[in-house]
Enzyme design. Structure first.
Site, PDB file in Angstrom:
ATOM      1  N   ASP A 294       3.159   2.283   0.864  1.00  0.00           N
ATOM      2  CA  ASP A 294       1.720   2.461   1.087  1.00  0.00           C
ATOM      3  C   ASP A 294       1.230   3.549   0.153  1.00  0.00           C
ATOM      4  O   ASP A 294       2.022   4.243  -0.506  1.00  0.00           O
ATOM      5  CB  ASP A 294       1.468   2.852   2.552  1.00  0.00           C
ATOM      6  N   TYR A 468      -4.577   2.360   3.374  1.00  0.00           N
ATOM      7  CA  TYR A 468      -4.567   1.002   3.920  1.00  0.00           C
ATOM      8  C   TYR A 468      -4.020  -0.015   2.929  1.00  0.00           C
ATOM      9  O   TYR A 468      -4.569  -1.099   2.760  1.00  0.00           O
ATOM     10  CB  TYR A 468      -5.973   0.587   4.391  1.00  0.00           C
ATOM     11  N   HIS A 469      -2.883   0.327   2.309  1.00  0.00           N
ATOM     12  CA  HIS A 469      -2.256  -0.566   1.341  1.00  0.00           C
ATOM     13  C   HIS A 469      -0.795  -0.861   1.704  1.00  0.00           C
ATOM     14  O   HIS A 469       0.087  -0.732   0.860  1.00  0.00           O
ATOM     15  CB  HIS A 469      -2.330   0.046  -0.057  1.00  0.00           C
ATOM     16  N   PRO A 470      -0.491  -1.276   2.928  1.00  0.00           N
ATOM     17  CA  PRO A 470       0.902  -1.605   3.256  1.00  0.00           C
ATOM     18  C   PRO A 470       1.363  -2.800   2.427  1.00  0.00           C
ATOM     19  O   PRO A 470       0.609  -3.744   2.180  1.00  0.00           O
ATOM     20  CB  PRO A 470       0.850  -1.942   4.749  1.00  0.00           C
TER      21      PRO A 470
END
Length: 553
Positions: A294, A468-470
């Protein structure tokens, strides 16, 4: 139990699923079923760009995932928003269009994703894009995903660009073109004043076709097998179970949290973990759910001495007027995500390409809208791009409705702390430039007193948030790599007729926001699935700072 047969069954109508629904059905003959747990995206809060912080905090549109306690962040449990709606996270994200750095894809190639170098993927970025400013060797203008530059009506955006140059950073003509490095204008996925989600760009036009079926409010509970071949998907809808069989393939596009969960529920994963939950092992793939990555960021906030920020638009009356104008004309402040300038820089000499990202915002506010400064202010969202920390997604139980356990292990590596400290100091330096002199008030956050490594570390532990970049939990790689889950054509290793196509198959996280590369992944995967010739490789060059080994800027 009802049973149906389609050529393709797609699980998830997110960024990748919408692309595949369109591309696999565009021949008019192949029958395609899309299963989506969420519902309609026809909402003012989703479609109006400036309302971006609202849907990600609504249970109707968000899976409401939270991490396990993160030990290096004061045991905080961080919100991990994931879109539960047509369009998936492209319907609840910040609409920032960033492709990543060219060298990310060179790295993918070296990590076993053969055929995913920059020359291979650039044609698919171009195919996807409908750029308002037109096409060139890097950008597309005939695609389905609308992108455009910001409104640039706020006077602080040119100030940010000028300050970055005064600090010694280049001005990039296009961060999605030849040169990512430097300060630059940003692109957003907005077309004709509306959010251009994957649902708006790809799915909704495709839904006019008789050979595409989209089922909302359906929960995929497991993949069905005939021996080692994926035969379909069992799903729950309206309190009853249904089986959808696939003549050709099952394609999982459920995202970096739900895709590994569904694979494990179906018996694909680490044999020991499956045994703990009484799940029969179909394929022992220990990489499923591992390698979770992330981006973290914090908000560097400064009070403004002049009343030129978006704070003047935050009253209920002003917001109502912005909304009314948008409803009538689809323009004005309601038609922007307000992330209109930003940049990418390197944290130190010896880093070959940018590892820090900025989003500049002429307002002091949290990204999710949960807090607002009580004065005029501006901020930069800033964070490292290639953390060395790795986490996981694991089952809580064998029940599909039980949320999986999510653990990023944020800030577990010494290099992450070094880069985060650089983020504080380098951002402070940009805001100290002459261009900001007429506007710069006190430092709201972190605060001028936060100077030492220890003080910065304490601030980060309290305030850093997910961007918010899993990603990367079903990583692509060589079939001989025990950590890989899918091969370079997105086929699940050891299983026939099953693919995973979404941000989970990235071997490693890209430099920037993830929506654009996820859509590119799906565009390219569509050609692999259809068995058509791949687009011709690009010969467009990319930028590398000439003295990167000895200079930070």
């Amino acid at each position: 139990m009802s049973q149906e047969i389609f050529d393709y069954v797609i699980v998830g109508a997110g960024s990748a699923g919408c692309v595949l629904a369109d591309r696999l059905s565009e021949d008019g003959r192949s029958s395609v079923l899309v299963l989506e747990y969420g519902g309609s995206d026809r909402s003012l809060w989703i479609q109006m760009p400036t309302a971006l912080s609202i849907p990600m905090n609504m249970e109707r549109y968000d899976w409401r995932y939270y991490t396990e306690p993160e030990p290096h962040l004061n045991n905080r449990r961080l919100h991990t928003p994931r879109g539960k709606v047509l369009g998936g996270s492209s319907s609840v994200n910040g609409m920032v269009y960033v492709r990543g750095n060219a060298q990310d894809f060179e790295r993918w190639q070296g990590e076993g994703a053969t055929g995913w170098s920059y020359a291979d993927v650039l044609p698919y970025f171009r195919r996807a894009e409908r750029r308002a400013e037109g096409a060139d060797a890097y950008r597309g203008a005939q695609g389905k995903l609308a992108t455009r530059r910001g409104l640039l009506v706020n006077p602080l955006h040119p100030v940010w660009l000028k300050a970055g140059q005064q600090a010694g950073y280049p001005l990039s003509a296009d961060m999605n073109g030849h040169q990512q490095e430097g300060v630059a204008l940003m692109d957003m996925t907005v077309g004709e004043g509306r959010r251009c989600s994957a649902a708006n760009a790809y799915l909704r036009p495709a839904m006019r076709r008789a050979n595409l079926a989209v089922r909302t409010h359906t929960l995929a509970t497991r993949i069905l097998f005939s021996g080692r071949r994926a035969a379909g998907v069992r799903y729950e809808r309206g309190g009853s179970l249904h089986d959808a069989h696939a003549r050709r393939e099952v394609i999982v596009c459920a995202g970096s949290i739900n895709s590994p969960q569904l694979l494990k529920l179906s018996g694909i994963g680490a044999a020991a973990e499956l045994a703990e939950h009484g799940i029969a092992c179909v394929a022992d793939l220990p990489g499923v759910g591992e390698n979770l990555q992330d981006h973290l960021e914090f908000y560097f906030q400064v009070a403004s001495l002049q009343p030129v920020t978006l704070y003047s638009q935050m009253s209920a009356l002003r917001r109502a007027l912005i909304g009314a104008r948008w409803l009538l004309r689809k323009d004005g402040l309601g038609a922007s995500n307000h992330f209109e300038t930003g940049g990418f820089i390197r944290s130190r000499a010896g880093v070959p390409y940018p590892n820090i990202q900025f989003h500049f915002l002429p307002l002091a506010v949290s990204y999710d809208g949960s807090s607002l400064a009580n004065e005029h202010g501006f901020q930069a969202h800033v964070g490292p791009m290639r953390s060395q920390s790795r986490g996981w997604v694991r089952l809580r139980s064998a029940e599909a409705r039980d949320k999986p356990r999510i653990f990023f292990n944020y800030m577990s590596q010494p290099q992450d702390w070094e880069e985060m400290r650089a983020c504080v100091r380098l951002t402070r330096e940009i805001f100290a430039q002459q261009a900001f002199d007429p506007y710069r008030g006190r430092e709201i956050q972190p605060g001028a007193e936060v100077q030492s490594d220890e003080q910065i570390d304490a601030f980060v532990r309290r305030k850093v948030e997910s961007a918010y970049h899993p990603s990367c939990t079903c990583r692509m790689g060589s079939p001989q790599d025990r950590r890989a889950v899918v091969d370079p054509e997105a086929r699940v290793i050891g299983i026939d007729a099953l693919r995973v196509v979404d941000s989970s198959i990235m071997p490693s996280i890209t430099t920037g926001n993830l929506n654009a590369p996820t859509i590119m992944l799906a565009e390219k995967a569509a050609d692999h699935i259809r068995g058509v010739p791949l687009l011709e490789r690009s010969s467009a060059p990319y930028y590398t700072a000439p003295e990167w080994q000895s200079r930070q800027r």
